[in-house]
Design an enzyme around this catalytic site. Sequence first.
Site, PDB file in Angstrom:
ATOM      1  N   GLU A 174      41.637 -41.555  10.291  1.00 25.46           N
ATOM      2  CA  GLU A 174      42.334 -42.514  11.149  1.00 25.46           C
ATOM      3  C   GLU A 174      41.486 -42.644  12.409  1.00 25.46           C
ATOM      4  OE1 GLU A 174      46.029 -41.341  12.999  1.00 25.46           O
ATOM      5  OE2 GLU A 174      46.560 -43.409  13.447  1.00 25.46           O
ATOM      6  N   ARG A 210      42.301 -26.763   4.997  1.00 31.62           N
ATOM      7  CA  ARG A 210      41.708 -27.208   6.227  1.00 31.62           C
ATOM      8  C   ARG A 210      40.782 -26.121   6.773  1.00 31.62           C
ATOM      9  NH1 ARG A 210      43.334 -30.542  10.504  1.00 31.62           N
ATOM     10  NH2 ARG A 210      44.947 -31.760   9.496  1.00 31.62           N
ATOM     11  N   LYS A 230      43.361 -32.819  17.011  1.00 31.78           N
ATOM     12  CA  LYS A 230      42.983 -34.027  17.753  1.00 31.78           C
ATOM     13  C   LYS A 230      43.796 -34.177  19.039  1.00 31.78           C
ATOM     14  CE  LYS A 230      41.263 -37.255  14.220  1.00 31.78           C
ATOM     15  NZ  LYS A 230      41.590 -38.514  13.512  1.00 31.78           N
TER      16      LYS A 230
END
Length: 567
Positions: free
Chosen positions: A43, A267, A277
Amino acid sequence: MTNANTESPEVSAPSNFLREQIAEDVRTRKFGDAVIQTRFPPEPNGYLHIGHAKAIFLDFGLADEFGGKTNLRFDDTNPEKEETEYVESIMKDVRWLGFEWEKLRYASDYFAQLYEWALQLIKAGKAYVDDLSAEEIRRYRGTLTEPGRDSPYRNRAVEENLDLFERMKAGEFPDGSRVLRAKIDMASPNLNLRDPVMYRILHATHHRTGDAWCIYPMYDFAHGQSDSIEKVTHSMCTLEFADHQPLYKWYIAQLGIFPSQQIEFDRLNLTYTLLSKRRLLQLVEEGHVRGWDDPRMPTLSGIRRRGFTPEAIRAFVASVGATRTNGIVDIEMLEHFQRDDLNRRAARAMAVLRPLKLVIDNYPEGQEELVEVANNPEDASAGTRGVPFSRELFIEQEDFRETPPPKYYRLSPGKEVRLRNAYFITATSVQRSADGSLEVHCTYDPKSRGGNSPDGRKVKSTMHWVSARHAITAEIRLYDKLFLKPDPGDVAEGGSFLDNLNPSSLEIVSDAKLEPSLGSAKPGDRFQFERVGYFCVDPDSSETRKIFNRTLALKDSWAKIEKKAES
RNA sequence: UGGGCGAUCGUUCAAUGGUAGGACAGUGCCCUUUGGAGGCACUUAUCCAGGUUCGAAUCCUGGUCGCCCAGCCA
């Protein structure tokens, strides 16, 4: 897709479950004649970090191994958070890692198709417009242990749903007033299946589609279909999306479209590092770091500026592998692969960070000479260069002790050491110079030119040096860990991760003395300053003033000995 | 407490019913014109309890522990 790094250091790629799954799917022809197709789907709401590098190497690397292709697709379904600035940085980062995508796509490319599919589900009685507020939807959803309840709007007629959804699209309703939901099962133990929202009303300007739309699809109603449109065979994502897989499959099945397969892996987590983020954004916005590309940041732009290399990151990521267990990798592992890479490739140079004047009393005043120095002892093909030597030199302050502690091999009064590639010297005295600063006096053995004594006597230590008259002065930025704790999120009650910030993560040395050859270094050039560490030229440098970032210090076993002696 | 996923040296990844191995970190020694690099050696692990089997890290059952999920974020 091409892979610019295939010739880089041999990374033993141990088998992993993703590779095995793909191999099996190829063997069983699960996707028929289709080639292996993957995608990297960020994104564009922030900068990529080292965790994304793992996903990138998996998405691009695995497709490459099987002769497949990889698209770069921006998952831009939330106009409120996304910006073109991020799109550009992401493309730059992916290329820096050595990959080129087959197709560049955006979820927003598919908005019209997605809308058609929504209509199709409404007509099939599988989707409805809900007038409940966000708060009411939350209450109707139930909890982890209790089932949800049907919305009073759940059984609206198809015609009414069609009419309302079209009017949502036409902009007749304010944000938050209605949503389109899939009609699945309000009692499902998987909350994602309790009539998930497909579309919400957002009168926001999208970074690509502008004001063309005021309804936007949710991630779940866009991701799987986008994969399907692109004929993605293996859609790899992180573990937290595992609960979404049933929904991913449901949409594809209802729509009868290409059956992309989602596979989840763990992850990447690193000690002393934050990879969220949201928090990274906070560090930037609140000025705790100098920007997204601050060399202390775990962003790809940050570690690139710091001097890390794509090759080292690739080797690191390969060694860390992909599994379904969640753990936390020691940051030393990353640093090891980076040192390993730079040790092989970085040109050597001599630089004195904290200068101490050294005067060779028996070296003729005014005399100077060039000593020949290997550019990289690990690589003979790197050649040699001449480094000026003269009577007055700078050595590292920590390389001299008036009263040496045990096991201290470096210079002290009466002790003989080697100046690297130059001469043996013996310290004779410590004096104050005219300006009041300390200077060490010594004598040299002219017969030891090049660094070897003809009589075969040995010295315990070899030290780097810079000729005072020829040295250039530079700024050096020394970086340390951004956080003090292995888990930056480990905070006391009511505390914040900011409490764990390392107050000395940046130290600026403004008057380091470097050998003159470094005067022609260009931003991005990497060096090993012998006995000190790996450094690269920062883009803040000017023609007249060079600025170097310390990528990593060299391993320092003397520091270890000294520390042990203290305790 | 519902559902999903997982559990192997301190860390990380292997071992795909047949000798538990590599890397990082650590320790010691050797070597060294970088106290770097390199070489050698050493230490340390199958979550627990049962079961199947000639044989189990692997298969089965039951526990325990950890992670994820209740956004109109992705």
